[in-house]
Design an enzyme around this catalytic site. Structure first.
Site, mmCIF file in Angstrom:
data_model
loop_
_atom_site.group_PDB
_atom_site.id
_atom_site.type_symbol
_atom_site.label_atom_id
_atom_site.label_comp_id
_atom_site.label_asym_id
_atom_site.label_seq_id
_atom_site.Cartn_x
_atom_site.Cartn_y
_atom_site.Cartn_z
ATOM 1 N N ASN A 190 5.925 -7.311 6.108
ATOM 2 C CA ASN A 190 5.331 -6.594 4.977
ATOM 3 C C ASN A 190 4.021 -5.887 5.318
ATOM 4 O O ASN A 190 3.303 -5.461 4.426
ATOM 5 C CB ASN A 190 5.150 -7.535 3.782
ATOM 6 C CG ASN A 190 4.149 -8.638 4.056
ATOM 7 O OD1 ASN A 190 3.523 -8.662 5.118
ATOM 8 N ND2 ASN A 190 3.979 -9.535 3.115
ATOM 9 N N LYS A 191 3.717 -5.733 6.593
ATOM 10 C CA LYS A 191 2.517 -4.976 6.962
ATOM 11 C C LYS A 191 2.837 -3.469 6.956
ATOM 12 O O LYS A 191 4.004 -3.079 6.878
ATOM 13 C CB LYS A 191 2.022 -5.430 8.340
ATOM 14 C CG LYS A 191 1.603 -6.913 8.373
ATOM 15 C CD LYS A 191 0.322 -7.152 7.622
ATOM 16 C CE LYS A 191 0.024 -8.571 7.208
ATOM 17 N NZ LYS A 191 0.052 -9.663 8.090
ATOM 18 N N ASN A 192 1.819 -2.628 7.077
ATOM 19 C CA ASN A 192 2.053 -1.171 7.003
ATOM 20 C C ASN A 192 2.967 -0.680 8.129
ATOM 21 O O ASN A 192 3.628 0.333 7.990
ATOM 22 C CB ASN A 192 0.733 -0.402 7.048
ATOM 23 C CG ASN A 192 -0.059 -0.545 5.758
ATOM 24 O OD1 ASN A 192 0.180 -1.477 4.981
ATOM 25 N ND2 ASN A 192 -0.990 0.357 5.520
#
Ligand SMILES: *Cc1c(COP(=O)(O)O)cnc(C)c1O
Length: 383
Positions: A190-192
């Site tokens: 769920n990181k960029n």
């Protein structure tokens, strides 16, 4: 009959992965090459990541926690040392200090409007045992690196940036992750920039980069790929870890890195759309972090007014089909850290009252409007 967004039960997840055929194609190529562990794709990912940041070296590792752990070893933090860290962060920012037998010393964030580690608090927490500072770029907005680097220079401290929220983010003076001696990135789902699990250690120091490469692979002087290509067997120079990234993930990282600048623009639009609709909403306030045009908007977080039942808020939002999250339960309050006595009033207040709203690249404007409408309804319901 047409239903308005508020009548349909739109479901808005907290996060959705931004993968398409490009990632699928990249994975297939690696599978067909039959080299799936650390190899040419990882090397390429490191090269491109370093270039994108304007850093001399990038060393790919299995996750950001590994990058943080290696950073502590590289700068020589050990038993008896202290490292100043935020408490309003993911647990790994502080856990890495414990991994090398040192003590994390928690510093408060600046204010209810600015959730980044406070430079004044950092100064207050420095003792003769302090060896380093780990600022974290909350939500994608750079910590006050100018002041933090000044403090570090004056007190002769190392700076390791936890830049998990901010790949390609920048503030005046450069890219986040390149101010301190070392910068650490995460590519968790769920990181960029997502590779499932994955991380990167960034540095301008040849010495740190070389030792990080050794330590991530058991201290061995040659990699499996190099031996496959005919280089001699390895010697072990010091005991290390298995913190390697693999080519299956690195190929995803390459695709995601290429997409990132475009996706950052969309995140910025998402944040402005939220901002416009929520800035006059009764019952909550928006921290300044989300207004900064420089932020890469990893999160969109609001602060509920005092007295509003957050669990009730989140449950009602969920009933309307909107998933929310919390960033973060303060680390110093966890049983495993046992620092509940340390007064960090702003962190504790934010820890109790903050709610993170859905933000991901493909969230539609209709979904954003639905989230805002649901926030409004929920607050009315609770008041
Ligand atoms: C995600 C995250 C980490 C941990 O990253 P992993 O790759 O899961 O080890 C550390 N710090 C912050 C601020 C994070 O958001």
């Amino acid at each position: 009959m047409t239903l308005s967004a508020s009548q349909t039960s739109l479901r808005v997840p907290f996060f959705d992965l931004d993968y398409d055929e490009s990632e699928e194609r990249a994975i297939l190529e690696v599978l067909q090459s039959k080299w799936i562990s650390m190899g040419p794709r990882t090397e390429e990912f490191e090269k491109r990541f370093a270039q994108a940041l304007g850093a001399k070296h990038a060393v790919a590792v299995s996750n950001c926690t590994a990058a943080l752990h290696l950073s502590m070893i590289l700068i020589g933090v050990g038993p008896g040392d202290e490292v100043v860290v935020p408490s309003l962060t993911f647990v790994a920012t502080a856990a890495c200090v414990k991994m090398v037998g040192a003590k994390p010393v928690f510093a408060d964030v600046s204010s209810l409007d600015d959730w980044r580690i406070s430079p004044r608090e950092i100064e207050d927490k420095i003792t003769p045992r302090t060896k380093a500072i780990i600022p974290m770029h909350y939500g994608g907005e750079g910590a006050d690196m100018k002041k933090i680097m000044e403090i570090a220079r004056e007190k002769k401290l190392f700076v390791v940036e936890d830049a998990c929220h901010a790949p390609l983010g920048e503030i005046e003076g450069g890219k986040l992750g390149t101010f301190g001696e070392l910068g650490c990135f995460s590519f968790y789902s769920n990181k960029n920039l997502s590779t499932g699990e994955g991380g990167m250690l960034v540095t301008d120091s040849d010495e740190y980069a070389e030792r990080a490469r050794l330590l991530r692979a058991h201290g061995m002087t040659t990699s499996a790929r190099q031996r496959h290509e005919g280089q001699e067997f390895y010697e072990v120079l010091e005991h290390g870890f298995n913190y390697r990234m693999d080519d299956l993930r690195s190929c995803l990282g390459l695709v995601q890195l290429e997409k990132l600048p475009e996706r950052m623009k969309r995140r910025s639009e998402i944040a402005s759309r939220y901002h416009k609709q929520l800035s006059n909403q009764k019952g909550l306030r928006l921290p300044e972090n989300e207004r900064k045009p420089s932020s890469v908007h990893h999160l969109f977080t609001v602060l509920l007014d005092e007295g509003i039942d957050r669990a009730g808020f989140r449950a009602h939002m969920r009933k309307l089909g909107v998933d929310t999250s919390m960033h973060y339960p303060p680390v110093h309050m966890f049983t495993g850290f046992n620092e509940q006595g340390v007064p960090l009033p702003v962190t504790e207040e934010v820890g109790k009252r903050s709610v993170s709203l859905p933000i991901f690249n493909q969230i539609s404007n209709q979904q954003i409007d639905y989230v805002c409408d649901s926030v409004s309804k929920t607050l009315k319901e609770l008041s």
